[in-house]
Design a protein around this motif. Sequence first.
Motif, PDB file in Angstrom:
ATOM      1  N   PRO A 344      44.586  14.062 -32.821  1.00  0.00           N
ATOM      2  CA  PRO A 344      45.385  15.989 -33.151  1.00  0.00           C
ATOM      3  C   PRO A 344      47.029  14.882 -33.194  1.00  0.00           C
ATOM      4  O   PRO A 344      47.363  15.725 -33.972  1.00  0.00           O
ATOM      5  N   SER A 384      48.416  12.369 -26.564  1.00  0.00           N
ATOM      6  CA  SER A 384      47.718  12.993 -25.552  1.00  0.00           C
ATOM      7  C   SER A 384      47.100  12.455 -24.538  1.00  0.00           C
ATOM      8  O   SER A 384      46.813  13.498 -23.610  1.00  0.00           O
ATOM      9  N   LEU A 385      46.808  11.886 -24.932  1.00  0.00           N
ATOM     10  CA  LEU A 385      44.920  10.853 -24.468  1.00  0.00           C
ATOM     11  C   LEU A 385      43.528  11.943 -24.323  1.00  0.00           C
ATOM     12  O   LEU A 385      42.908  11.778 -23.445  1.00  0.00           O
ATOM     13  N   CYS A 386      43.692  12.304 -25.270  1.00  0.00           N
ATOM     14  CA  CYS A 386      42.521  13.710 -25.493  1.00  0.00           C
ATOM     15  C   CYS A 386      41.324  12.645 -25.482  1.00  0.00           C
ATOM     16  O   CYS A 386      39.883  13.377 -25.031  1.00  0.00           O
ATOM     17  N   GLY A 387      41.152  11.635 -25.569  1.00  0.00           N
ATOM     18  CA  GLY A 387      40.410  10.929 -25.561  1.00  0.00           C
ATOM     19  C   GLY A 387      39.536  10.976 -27.587  1.00  0.00           C
ATOM     20  O   GLY A 387      38.474  10.492 -27.003  1.00  0.00           O
ATOM     21  N   TRP A 390      38.542   7.380 -28.865  1.00  0.00           N
ATOM     22  CA  TRP A 390      37.169   6.474 -28.068  1.00  0.00           C
ATOM     23  C   TRP A 390      36.170   7.498 -28.541  1.00  0.00           C
ATOM     24  O   TRP A 390      34.778   6.835 -28.848  1.00  0.00           O
ATOM     25  N   GLU A 391      35.939   8.840 -28.998  1.00  0.00           N
ATOM     26  CA  GLU A 391      34.698   9.158 -28.756  1.00  0.00           C
ATOM     27  C   GLU A 391      34.016   9.015 -30.404  1.00  0.00           C
ATOM     28  O   GLU A 391      32.494   8.681 -30.539  1.00  0.00           O
ATOM     29  N   HIS A 400      42.099   5.461 -25.544  1.00  0.00           N
ATOM     30  CA  HIS A 400      42.897   5.990 -24.278  1.00  0.00           C
ATOM     31  C   HIS A 400      43.349   5.222 -23.433  1.00  0.00           C
ATOM     32  O   HIS A 400      44.336   5.241 -22.774  1.00  0.00           O
TER      33      HIS A 400
ATOM     34  N   CYS B 140      39.860  18.715 -22.688  1.00  0.00           N
ATOM     35  CA  CYS B 140      39.427  17.084 -23.853  1.00  0.00           C
ATOM     36  C   CYS B 140      38.985  16.444 -21.929  1.00  0.00           C
ATOM     37  O   CYS B 140      37.643  15.557 -22.712  1.00  0.00           O
ATOM     38  N   ARG B 144      34.611  14.776 -22.493  1.00  0.00           N
ATOM     39  CA  ARG B 144      34.253  13.691 -23.251  1.00  0.00           C
ATOM     40  C   ARG B 144      34.553  12.307 -22.159  1.00  0.00           C
ATOM     41  O   ARG B 144      33.255  12.152 -22.175  1.00  0.00           O
ATOM     42  N   GLU B 145      35.039  13.064 -20.558  1.00  0.00           N
ATOM     43  CA  GLU B 145      34.651  12.221 -19.304  1.00  0.00           C
ATOM     44  C   GLU B 145      33.396  12.618 -18.737  1.00  0.00           C
ATOM     45  O   GLU B 145      32.828  11.723 -18.514  1.00  0.00           O
ATOM     46  N   CYS B 173      41.909  18.802 -29.046  1.00  0.00           N
ATOM     47  CA  CYS B 173      43.074  19.063 -27.774  1.00  0.00           C
ATOM     48  C   CYS B 173      44.123  19.917 -28.053  1.00  0.00           C
ATOM     49  O   CYS B 173      44.296  20.355 -29.096  1.00  0.00           O
TER      50      CYS B 173
END
Lengths: 486, 244
Positions: A344, A384-387, A390-391, A400, B140, B144-145, B173
């Motif tokens: 994002p 924003s470390l939303c990940g 990674w996904e 992240h 988020c 995801r986690e 996000c």
Amino acid sequence: METEKPARRRETEDRRNEGIASGVEGFNERARRAVNDQQLHDSIELFTHKSVAGRNAVLNALPEAPELRERAYRIKQETMANLDRYLEQMADAVEARGGNVFFATDGEDAVRYIGDLAREKGAKVITKSKSMATEEIELNRRLEEDYSDLGLEIVETDLGEWIAQLAGDTPSHIVGPILHMNRKRITEVLSRTAGEELPPDVEALGSFARRRLREKFVTADIGITGANFGVAETGTVATITNEGNARLVTSVPPVHVVVMGIEKLVPRFTDLSVFVRLLARSGTGQKLTVYTNFITGPRGEGELDGAEEFHLILMDNGRSKLLGTEFEEALYCIRCGACLNVCPVYRQTGGHAYGSTYSGPIGAVITPLLKGQGEAKDLPHASSLCGACWEACPVGIPLHDLLLKLRNQQVEEGLAGKAQEIAFKGFESTMKRPVLYRISSRAGRLAQKPLKKDRPLPGPLGAWTGSRDLPPLAEKSFRELWKEGI
Amino acid sequence: MRVALFVPCYVDQINPEVGVSVVRVLRRLGVDVTYPEGQTCCGQPAFNSGFFDEARSVGRRFLDVFERERFDYIVCPSGSCTTMVSHYYPFIFKDLPDERERSETLGQRVREFSDFLVNVMGVKDLGARLEGRAVFHTGCHQRRELGVLEEPRELLASVDELELVGWENEELCCGFGGTFAVKMPDVSTAMADEKIKALQKSGADTLISGDSSCLMHLKGRLRRTGHDTRVLHLAQVLDSGKAG
């Protein structure tokens, strides 16, 4: 319509421009310009939306995708654990096929090797297919400057890269280098090159490019490519493209030079069946790209095509220092660009805001790792470390988490700045002591009473209230309500 | 069933009504709810900014407070703070065997509110009633986690007179990201604007989330840009339409 801003508002903005005492500068300024550029925003949205939709469709249709991702991660993990051995194996295999191998410690090494080779061959025209490794070391600029006496003409032949080159621009995306340009801009650039007004339609522009690039393909003395993968076992280099330009770059000129980052290695030829399936799907939403080439050394006896001479440059340029560290996973990247498309932040700013060859989440990770934190201190914070990265990553790199580790490294190395250090020391002491926590909560409630909405606030609060309302602290905290009885 | 409440610091200070709703909903299900008063913050702000030592120090205190008594579960009305404890405590205590083991053991019992209701209590219908047309924003960390995606929707589907609608790019996000919101204010705000554009397009009059931090960000931007969209935490929705 822009009206004169009240003096107070200007002060707030000035303070915001200072980077809020966090040491974050550079990215913020470039990002602010990008966020306000509607044309750029439209172009990015068009490209990323299409890429993400295509990727989701082909990956959802591949039931073994999660298993492939797991296998890809394991293969890269194994490769990095034995990289020295695999590099040697790759070099031996290439040499056994009659190719030349050169280990380049850094970009300078690689440039010197190629420049000296061009001099030796009396080369005039060099064609290139798309390669991030050569962007990383600014190969074109350095060859033109350091070997100016050779009068080299270096031509990018990937359509997007060529247009970027003609415009004096740099790629803003790993896969879609000129996604930041719209058709109007592309027409302008190509018309200038053509010396006539070209119509703004894909057919006409494409046909002009094809004609012009063909002339270069057939006259080139040296062809330079990157490598999507290198196979240790066989010495094979894989190039994966859609335009077929890499084939013309590698088969027409008498000399082919490959610039390959040492992390692009896979141990076995069969490993490609995992990576090739993941790369096209993740990058462009295709099952396979149009051209998937495997090149093993120079043209052999009885073979119909291929260069007479083959040079493989295995380039380190900061990579090997990550081996065995907590950042090693950054080397697993196959440069598909999927993390950019889903990010994002990237979707708001585009690639140039990152101020480096590699943009998006992977750029925010590897730029400070390869160049040093001091050179790109702001990038680990551009998330924003939303990940989502990674996904989306086909190799499962926890991007992240790596950004978090980079932030921690900055703190450990004293790069975070005094203001943050003091703030988080204060945070720690307050949160460790419930009494202090309660006192500061009461103090906060008292302090907020005289606050007026339009009054500029200092530091982080000001950065918040520049564009968003700040919620007031509640009259009574939860713990007070609990004590009174719920 | 004995449950300890883990109330995030910003809920404690800014949105205590969310914590109150959690207590009421849990009690209605017969859960014995306790609030360990020594709790402050999980340490996430320091962690996200790279101050791992400070986060570890605050994290140790969290472990002490919640280990003092034996609870069946620790329930938290935030996917983000739940993740900090269940996923990122083991991450920051990786090289400290004692704390690592403690955080892994405790982490298994920390559950996000909707996860607890649906997967531990086996409840989907709380008999709540709320008139409106709503979109749900999954934070988020929760997405995801934790992978807790369906649970809030299942709970909301049982709320009388509430219509839950989809919205564009709902996986994006909101732009809060902790200190990101103040370190990168322009990008953060542009991200919120994109969510708000999708919210407007959906025709929803209510925005619901399981994370008050995302809501604080989106609400702050909604109000600044003149939107009066109703903004509620999931717990408040599940607690609505009930007397006492």
